[in-house]
Scaffold this motif. Structure first.
Motif, PDB file in Angstrom:
ATOM      1  N   ILE A  50     -32.940 -30.107 -29.414  1.00 45.64           N
ATOM      2  CA  ILE A  50     -34.274 -29.833 -29.956  1.00 45.64           C
ATOM      3  C   ILE A  50     -35.029 -28.874 -29.047  1.00 45.64           C
ATOM      4  CG2 ILE A  50     -36.509 -30.858 -30.497  1.00 45.64           C
ATOM      5  CD1 ILE A  50     -34.971 -33.422 -31.285  1.00 45.64           C
ATOM      6  N   SER A  51     -34.945 -29.091 -27.736  1.00 43.86           N
ATOM      7  CA  SER A  51     -35.659 -28.216 -26.801  1.00 43.86           C
ATOM      8  C   SER A  51     -35.131 -26.792 -26.835  1.00 43.86           C
ATOM      9  CB  SER A  51     -35.563 -28.778 -25.375  1.00 43.86           C
ATOM     10  OG  SER A  51     -34.234 -28.730 -24.889  1.00 43.86           O
ATOM     11  N   LYS A  52     -33.861 -26.633 -27.214  1.00 42.70           N
ATOM     12  CA  LYS A  52     -33.247 -25.303 -27.276  1.00 42.70           C
ATOM     13  C   LYS A  52     -33.526 -24.588 -28.587  1.00 42.70           C
ATOM     14  CE  LYS A  52     -29.151 -24.931 -24.316  1.00 42.70           C
ATOM     15  NZ  LYS A  52     -27.679 -24.712 -24.347  1.00 42.70           N
ATOM     16  N   ALA A  53     -33.348 -25.300 -29.696  1.00 39.73           N
ATOM     17  CA  ALA A  53     -33.362 -24.653 -31.016  1.00 39.73           C
ATOM     18  C   ALA A  53     -34.546 -25.031 -31.874  1.00 39.73           C
ATOM     19  CB  ALA A  53     -32.065 -24.987 -31.755  1.00 39.73           C
ATOM     20  N   GLY A  54     -35.369 -25.987 -31.448  1.00 39.61           N
ATOM     21  CA  GLY A  54     -36.493 -26.404 -32.270  1.00 39.61           C
ATOM     22  C   GLY A  54     -36.024 -27.103 -33.539  1.00 39.61           C
ATOM     23  N   PRO A  55     -36.825 -27.041 -34.606  1.00 42.34           N
ATOM     24  CA  PRO A  55     -36.473 -27.733 -35.849  1.00 42.34           C
ATOM     25  C   PRO A  55     -35.169 -27.265 -36.475  1.00 42.34           C
ATOM     26  CG  PRO A  55     -38.780 -27.069 -35.860  1.00 42.34           C
ATOM     27  CD  PRO A  55     -38.144 -26.397 -34.683  1.00 42.34           C
TER      28      PRO A  55
ATOM     29  N   MET B 276     -25.979 -21.579 -30.546  1.00 40.77           N
ATOM     30  CA  MET B 276     -25.530 -22.103 -29.250  1.00 40.77           C
ATOM     31  C   MET B 276     -25.579 -23.625 -29.187  1.00 40.77           C
ATOM     32  SD  MET B 276     -24.360 -19.625 -27.572  1.00 40.77           S
ATOM     33  CE  MET B 276     -24.110 -20.446 -25.993  1.00 40.77           C
ATOM     34  N   THR B 277     -26.273 -24.252 -30.127  1.00 44.14           N
ATOM     35  CA  THR B 277     -26.287 -25.722 -30.146  1.00 44.14           C
ATOM     36  C   THR B 277     -25.125 -26.295 -30.951  1.00 44.14           C
ATOM     37  OG1 THR B 277     -27.690 -25.877 -32.141  1.00 44.14           O
ATOM     38  CG2 THR B 277     -28.813 -25.739 -30.003  1.00 44.14           C
ATOM     39  N   LEU B 278     -24.373 -25.447 -31.651  1.00 48.68           N
ATOM     40  CA  LEU B 278     -23.293 -25.945 -32.509  1.00 48.68           C
ATOM     41  C   LEU B 278     -22.253 -26.736 -31.721  1.00 48.68           C
ATOM     42  CD1 LEU B 278     -22.643 -22.975 -34.958  1.00 48.68           C
ATOM     43  CD2 LEU B 278     -23.807 -25.141 -35.419  1.00 48.68           C
ATOM     44  N   GLN B 279     -21.950 -26.285 -30.490  1.00 48.79           N
ATOM     45  CA  GLN B 279     -20.969 -27.008 -29.682  1.00 48.79           C
ATOM     46  C   GLN B 279     -21.430 -28.423 -29.402  1.00 48.79           C
ATOM     47  OE1 GLN B 279     -21.115 -25.452 -25.493  1.00 48.79           O
ATOM     48  NE2 GLN B 279     -22.251 -23.799 -26.429  1.00 48.79           N
ATOM     49  N   MET B 280     -22.709 -28.569 -29.071  1.00 47.86           N
ATOM     50  CA  MET B 280     -23.273 -29.879 -28.782  1.00 47.86           C
ATOM     51  C   MET B 280     -23.322 -30.742 -30.047  1.00 47.86           C
ATOM     52  SD  MET B 280     -26.881 -30.619 -26.903  1.00 47.86           S
ATOM     53  CE  MET B 280     -27.580 -29.273 -27.855  1.00 47.86           C
ATOM     54  N   VAL B 281     -23.639 -30.121 -31.166  1.00 51.21           N
ATOM     55  CA  VAL B 281     -23.703 -30.839 -32.434  1.00 51.21           C
ATOM     56  C   VAL B 281     -22.326 -31.351 -32.835  1.00 51.21           C
ATOM     57  CG1 VAL B 281     -24.106 -30.535 -34.901  1.00 51.21           C
ATOM     58  CG2 VAL B 281     -25.771 -29.666 -33.261  1.00 51.21           C
ATOM     59  N   MET B 282     -21.326 -30.505 -32.717  1.00 49.29           N
ATOM     60  CA  MET B 282     -19.959 -30.927 -33.080  1.00 49.29           C
ATOM     61  C   MET B 282     -19.469 -32.020 -32.149  1.00 49.29           C
ATOM     62  SD  MET B 282     -18.968 -29.375 -35.805  1.00 49.29           S
ATOM     63  CE  MET B 282     -17.179 -29.221 -35.925  1.00 49.29           C
TER      64      MET B 282
ATOM     65  N   LEU C 298     -32.395 -27.286 -35.364  1.00 51.97           N
ATOM     66  CA  LEU C 298     -31.288 -28.184 -35.031  1.00 51.97           C
ATOM     67  C   LEU C 298     -30.907 -29.014 -36.252  1.00 51.97           C
ATOM     68  CD1 LEU C 298     -29.472 -29.259 -32.688  1.00 51.97           C
ATOM     69  CD2 LEU C 298     -31.154 -31.091 -32.401  1.00 51.97           C
ATOM     70  N   ILE C 299     -31.871 -29.277 -37.115  1.00 54.79           N
ATOM     71  CA  ILE C 299     -31.594 -30.013 -38.360  1.00 54.79           C
ATOM     72  C   ILE C 299     -30.564 -29.260 -39.187  1.00 54.79           C
ATOM     73  CG2 ILE C 299     -32.604 -30.833 -40.526  1.00 54.79           C
ATOM     74  CD1 ILE C 299     -35.280 -31.091 -38.988  1.00 54.79           C
ATOM     75  N   LEU C 300     -30.731 -27.944 -39.301  1.00 50.61           N
ATOM     76  CA  LEU C 300     -29.788 -27.119 -40.055  1.00 50.61           C
ATOM     77  C   LEU C 300     -28.417 -27.134 -39.394  1.00 50.61           C
ATOM     78  CD1 LEU C 300     -29.207 -25.113 -42.343  1.00 50.61           C
ATOM     79  CD2 LEU C 300     -30.015 -23.280 -40.838  1.00 50.61           C
ATOM     80  N   ALA C 301     -28.386 -27.092 -38.062  1.00 53.02           N
ATOM     81  CA  ALA C 301     -27.115 -27.119 -37.341  1.00 53.02           C
ATOM     82  C   ALA C 301     -26.356 -28.409 -37.637  1.00 53.02           C
ATOM     83  CB  ALA C 301     -27.361 -26.978 -35.837  1.00 53.02           C
ATOM     84  N   TYR C 302     -27.057 -29.548 -37.655  1.00 50.92           N
ATOM     85  CA  TYR C 302     -26.416 -30.820 -37.976  1.00 50.92           C
ATOM     86  C   TYR C 302     -25.944 -30.854 -39.426  1.00 50.92           C
ATOM     87  CZ  TYR C 302     -27.203 -33.464 -33.682  1.00 50.92           C
ATOM     88  OH  TYR C 302     -27.130 -33.936 -32.394  1.00 50.92           O
ATOM     89  N   ALA C 303     -26.729 -30.281 -40.334  1.00 56.43           N
ATOM     90  CA  ALA C 303     -26.348 -30.270 -41.747  1.00 56.43           C
ATOM     91  C   ALA C 303     -25.091 -29.428 -41.965  1.00 56.43           C
ATOM     92  CB  ALA C 303     -27.503 -29.744 -42.592  1.00 56.43           C
ATOM     93  N   LEU C 304     -25.053 -28.244 -41.347  1.00 51.00           N
ATOM     94  CA  LEU C 304     -23.894 -27.363 -41.503  1.00 51.00           C
ATOM     95  C   LEU C 304     -22.657 -27.982 -40.863  1.00 51.00           C
ATOM     96  CD1 LEU C 304     -22.723 -24.692 -42.426  1.00 51.00           C
ATOM     97  CD2 LEU C 304     -23.513 -23.640 -40.304  1.00 51.00           C
ATOM     98  N   ALA C 305     -22.815 -28.511 -39.647  1.00 48.08           N
ATOM     99  CA  ALA C 305     -21.687 -29.165 -38.985  1.00 48.08           C
ATOM    100  C   ALA C 305     -21.243 -30.391 -39.781  1.00 48.08           C
ATOM    101  CB  ALA C 305     -22.071 -29.567 -37.571  1.00 48.08           C
TER     102      ALA C 305
END
Length: 478
Positions: free
Chosen positions: A54-59, A221-227, A61-68
């Motif tokens: 959240i601190s990196k990508a803001g809101p 750049m948050t995709l790695q953390m999300v996955m 991050l929701i999209l990153a979780y949805a796509l992942a």
């Protein structure tokens, strides 16, 4: 394996009873499989790690979780197609062995085993750390007690493992649903300290939806953390050989993936970020703790500490379970020491589980003595190991579907939507995640370690093959 043997092996009745032929007991019921599937997608990555994202990508991050989450659904449906074709314990390495070759099965089995050993080390150590929140006791003592208890539970019976995992998962699910309901109440009724400022507009009015320092690039750049947060979702595949009714239970569990991710990740983050502005989050601080503090609920930290404790124990419990099965699968196929094939009277792999638990204890001691960056690098490498299983699932599903469409193998009763194209998309997405890891100095070292591990496995494989060149374990299956 000859084509005649394949046809016989995959006869409907024999496939359904494959576990009994392996010596396992079908003791995991629908209730346990469902919660194992749910719990596998919920871990400390959400309860603790999401704060950094959240601190990196803001809101966004929701999209990153949805796509992942969509990619994870493709992976799980690909696994489901293979499981309904042939439900076996140690499924990842077994499918790699059949559809790619004996070396692929060897690498997959040992790599997935390594993933869970290292994960078990980190999680039992984390659990011991969480205990210090309530009691001033030596960390090594808590780690020892947790490891012994989980080891004993896994040796008693697979049913006890399932019960532990059911209740561990229940705690995580209850915590997330509770947080969603509380946030929904604040947004609609305006109670608590956050009632006056809570608003759904927080998702876009504080620098925009892509509010990270580098916009969309920060989201990528948050995709790695999300996955990484989704690692272990594939564990339901390891339970295939011990499910009471795999043909019915496993598809139902896999089909819950979309709503699990929609509710537990996307839904929870939407609610939390509507109550707490994303600018209030910091790396290393749980978004759940931050939300409780914003609401004026001081008990929040204790609640989250209990939840992450159960999440860590759940992961370690899963590690105990899966490592013994993977070692036994390797041993049964001549790609591991024969002593790992031994089962207890209750149908659990005694030697494999004991060996893995012993390594976990050594790892706890190492982490206690040298808790530096080197250990963090090992953890990063574990995530690469986990994603290798996903890659193998997707590649095997593509090869299986092509053979089934040509009439060389029977069609699965649970076909993956999108077929080979969905799997190809998922593979490309994983490739993107690996590229982003290479761009991050903190995770890049894990990519250096992967070839070293691959070289070690290649040497070990060649040594085993030289000792038994005519062995079935080294023959290409057709």
């Amino acid at each position: 394996m000859t084509s005649v043997r394949v046809d016989k092996q995959h006869d409907g009745n024999e496939a359904a009873d494959s576990a009994s032929g392996e010596g396992y007991h079908r003791a995991l019921g629908a209730r346990q499989i469902q919660m194992i599937a749910i719990g596998g997608a919920i871990g400390t990555g959400l309860f603790l790690g999401a704060g950094k994202g959240i601190s990196k990508a803001g809101p966004s991050l929701i999209l990153a979780y949805a796509l992942a989450g969509l990619v994870i659904f493709f992976i799980m449906r690909a696994l489901g197609e293979l499981l309904m074709y042939r439900p076996v314990s140690g499924s990842f390495s077994e499918y790699a062995r059949e559809f790619i070759g004996p070396f692929a099965g060897f690498v997959t089995g040992w790599t997935y085993w390594l993933f869970w050993v290292v994960t078990g080390i980190t999680e039992v150590t984390a659990a011991a750390t969480y205990m210090t929140y309530w009691w001033d006791i030596p960390q090594w003592l808590s780690a020892l007690v947790f490891t012994v208890i989980l080891y004993g539970a896994n040796l008693i019976s697979v049913k006890l493992f399932g019960e532990l995992e059911f209740w561990f998962s229940m705690v995580k699910v209850t915590a997330i649903i509770g947080m969603i309901l509380i946030c929904a109440g604040i947004l609609t009724l305006g109670f608590s300290d956050a009632g006056d400022t809570a608003s759904i507009t927080h998702l876009w009015d504080l620098g925009g939806f892509f509010a990270g320092e580098n916009g969309i690039a920060s989201t990528l750049m948050t995709l790695q953390m999300v996955m990484f947060a989704f690692l272990a979702v594939e564990l339901v595949g390891v339970t295939a050989g011990e499910s009471k009714d795999p043909k019915t239970v496993l598809p139902k569990a896999i089909n819950t993936v979309p709503w699990r991710i929609a509710v537990f990740y996307v839904g929870a983050l939407i609610m939390i970020l509507s109550v707490v502005p994303w600018t209030h989050f910091k790396p290393g601080v749980s978004p759940f703790v931050a939300a409780f503090e914003e609401m004026g609920l001081s008990i929040g930290a204790a609640i989250v500490n209990f939840v992450v404790l159960t999440a860590a124990l759940s992961s370690c419990n899963s590690g105990m379970y899966s490592t013994g099965r993977m070692l036994r699968d390797l041993a049964l196929n001549g790609q591991g020491p024969k002593l790992f094939t031994r089962l207890t009277a209750s149908g659990t792999p005694l030697i494999g589980t004991t060996f893995s638990a012993g390594l976990m204890m050594v790892g706890v001691w190492i982490n206690y003595q040298w808790p530096g960056e080197a250990f963090n690098y090992v953890v990063s490498f574990a995530t690469i190991s986990g994603m290798w299983a996903w890659i193998m699932i997707l590649v095997c599903q593509i090869r299986y579907r092509l053979k089934a469409d040509r009439g060389e193998l029977p069609q699965s009763s649970f076909k993956a939507p999108g077929g080979i194209w969905a799997s190809a998309f998922a593979l490309a997405f994983i490739g993107l995640v690996v590229v982003t890891m290479g761009m991050d100095a903190g995770n890049r070292v894990a990519l250096y370690g992967a070839p070293v591990w691959g070289l070690l496995l290649a040497v070990a494989y060649l040594v085993l093959k030289a000792r038994n060149p005519e062995g079935v374990a080294f023959a290409k299956r057709s």
